[in-house]
Design a protein around this motif. Structure first.
Motif, PDB file in Angstrom:
ATOM      1  N   THR A   1      11.938  -3.170   7.750  1.00 35.69           N
ATOM      2  CA  THR A   1      11.319  -3.163   6.352  1.00 35.69           C
ATOM      3  C   THR A   1      11.486  -1.604   6.018  1.00 35.69           C
ATOM      4  O   THR A   1      11.860  -0.729   6.572  1.00 35.69           O
ATOM      5  CB  THR A   1       9.735  -3.271   6.492  1.00 35.69           C
ATOM      6  OG1 THR A   1       9.097  -2.159   7.171  1.00 35.69           O
ATOM      7  CG2 THR A   1       9.293  -4.832   7.294  1.00 35.69           C
ATOM      8  N   SER A   2      11.470  -1.516   4.628  1.00 35.14           N
ATOM      9  CA  SER A   2      11.571  -0.329   3.694  1.00 35.14           C
ATOM     10  C   SER A   2      10.564   0.692   4.559  1.00 35.14           C
ATOM     11  O   SER A   2      11.022   1.882   4.745  1.00 35.14           O
ATOM     12  CB  SER A   2      11.527  -0.519   2.322  1.00 35.14           C
ATOM     13  OG  SER A   2      12.335  -1.005   1.704  1.00 35.14           O
TER      14      SER A   2
ATOM     15  N   ASP B   1       1.498   0.819   2.832  1.00 32.25           N
ATOM     16  CA  ASP B   1       2.103  -0.310   3.571  1.00 32.25           C
ATOM     17  C   ASP B   1       0.791  -0.852   4.322  1.00 32.25           C
ATOM     18  O   ASP B   1       0.546  -1.911   4.628  1.00 32.25           O
ATOM     19  CB  ASP B   1       3.268   0.059   4.476  1.00 32.25           C
ATOM     20  CG  ASP B   1       3.908  -1.171   5.196  1.00 32.25           C
ATOM     21  OD1 ASP B   1       4.063  -2.052   4.204  1.00 32.25           O
ATOM     22  OD2 ASP B   1       4.115  -1.334   6.097  1.00 32.25           O
TER      23      ASP B   1
END
Ligand code: TGC
Ligand code: FAD
Length: 392
Positions: free
Chosen positions: A320-321, A384
């Protein structure tokens, strides 16, 4: 500069996790750095000049678009190979790695992912060989961490676009043949445009007086009524997610590259600590120096494991980023701290160009800021894990 005696630390036997192909690619980049970068880099950094003659050799070690498919002139390697090449090049110098990162992740990647078939065939093979060099224009004088606020814009003039605006802090700009430029259309939507050196109204003044990344060429991109042919618009993705997608690829490479700089500082300090005698014995025998060295190898090992796992996730298309962001932040901070500690182990000698440490330390001050500052990456992790946006 002293002869390059580098020996790579591998405390947790990470080589066992690499394929024979990975090791071959890594070793050929490592040998090339020893032969072609270490002997010249101090001189180029001192005179603040990018060594143009290494471009062809960078292409030969696969540093330009390692993961680009063979159809478009790349070697079609995996992400761990890309990371290993960046690690080895940054072991030599972050500025040289910057040139390779920009060419690979910020120029070839967007053309490969967002370009038309004609654009891919026209540009990618020549970018892979270094016949063409590129740069990436996202940052503006008033929009660094907040690229979505950019004011560079283009208007539809029927048979072409008219581009106006300016970009700042652009690696490779002074010598690039093409620039991937992010600009807003009349509706305020961000698009990527391929701007070519010879287009009228396009200039790239060099940024001087840097104390960091001195062997990297940095400049501005200035667009004054530049006529850009419509076929130079990247057609397959728009919005801020398009440039940020390229940054994911570049940040991944930096997470590996920073390990290279840290390994070089650690290796230099370890060797020096065994040779330098004070109070009748090698300084490496004193507890305070051992604490520094023990912490360095621990942090390098953790960063190696993080990068390797991220590479396997990326190969599976699962990184994921936010995971990439964490690795960029952690590994660059790790490298800066190691550079500062290693510099102290060398005492006064640490500030000279006889050793690579001070150059790495100064370079890393840019690496911690570009591709998203340390703070921005902390906020990306914060968002996140909490779901709460603390940017604005
Ligand atoms: P936000 O609203 O969060 O996102 C806008 C759209 O982008 C999507 N997105 C991403 N997509 C792919 N990869 C990522 N890493 C992404 N992050 C966000 C997001 O899903 C959204 O999509 P959509 O479809 O909903 O529109 O954007 P924001 O305006 O709030 O800003 C977020 C922030 C601050 C994290 C971002 O803008 C950022 O990363 N800022 C740092 C800027 C930066 O890294 N600049 C680097 C310039 S290039 C450079 O430094 C090269 S150095 C080269 C060298 O020499 O090696
Ligand atoms: P600012 O965004 O002004 O940030 C200043 C400070 O404020 C930082 O400490 C930052 O962390 C903090 N800050 C900002 N917003 C927040 C917030 N919301 N919350 C908390 N703190 C915040 N860009 C390109 O497009 N292409 C390139 O090739 C390129 N190459 C570069 C090469 C070098 C040598 C350098 C130094 C930079 C390069 N950059 C490039 C630009 C780089 O990406 C930007 O410098 C970076 O994104 C930060 O932007 P800024 O310098 O404008 O700092």
């Amino acid at each position: 500069m002293k002869p390059d005696l580098f020996e790579a630390p591998d405390y947790y036997c990470l080589d066992d996790l690499l394929t024979d192909e990975h090791k071959l690619i890594r070793d050929s980049a490592r040998d090339w750095v020893k032969k072609s970068i270490s002997p010249i880099i101090e001189e180029y950094a001192q005179k603040a000049e990018f060594p143009n003659h290494v471009i062809k050799e960078l292409a030969d070690v696969g540093a330009f678009g390692p993961y680009i498919p063979e159809k478009y002139g790349g070697p079609g390697l995996d992400n761990i190979s890309y990371g290993l090449i960046m690690q080895e090049i940054e072991r030599g110098d972050s500025g040289i790695r910057s040139t390779a990162s920009v060419q690979s992740s910020l120029v070839m990647y967007p053309i490969w992912k967002y370009g038309s078939e004609e654009q891919k065939m026209r540009f990618l093979p020549r970018l892979a060989t270094g016949e063409l060099m590129g740069c990436f224009g996202l940052t503006e004088p008033d929009h660094g961490s907040n690229p979505g606020g950019m004011t560079t814009n283009f208007k539809d003039k029927g048979d072409h676009f008219l581009l106006n605006g300016a970009k700042l802090w652009i690696s490779n700009a002074p010598f690039a043949d093409i620039a991937i430029v992010w600009a807003k259309n009349e509706e305020g939507r961000i698009h990527g445009l391929i701007v070519e050196r010879e287009m009228e109204g396009f200039t790239t003044p060099e940024t001087h007086n840097k104390w960091s990344l001195r062997a990297s060429s940095t400049g501005e991109l200035i667009f004054t009524d530049v006529k850009v042919p419509k076929e130079n618009l990247l057609p397959n993705k728009s919005g801020l997610g398009a440039p940020l997608g390229c940054l994911d690829s570049a940040r991944f490479g930096i997470a590996w590259g920073a390990i290279g700089a840290a390994m070089d500082c650690y290796d230099t300090a370890l060797r020096y600590s065994k040779e330098r005698v004070q109070f009748g014995r090698p300084i490496g025998g004193f507890q305070l120096q051992q604490k520094k060295l023990a912490e360095m190898i621990t942090e390098i090992t953790k960063a190696q494991l993080l990068a390797w796992r991220l590479g396997t996730l990326k190969n599976e298309g699962k990184a994921t980023s936010a995971q990439i962001s964490m690795a960029k932040r952690n590994n660059v901070e790790m490298a800066i701290k190691i550079a500062r500690e290693a510099r102290q182990i060398l005492g006064g000698m640490g500030i000279t160009g006889d050793y690579s440490i001070m150059r790495h330390m100064m370079n890393l001050e840019s690496v911690v800021t570009y591709e998203g500052t340390h703070d921005i990456h902390l906020l990306i992790t914060g968002l996140d894990i909490t779901g709460l946006n603390a940017f604005k």
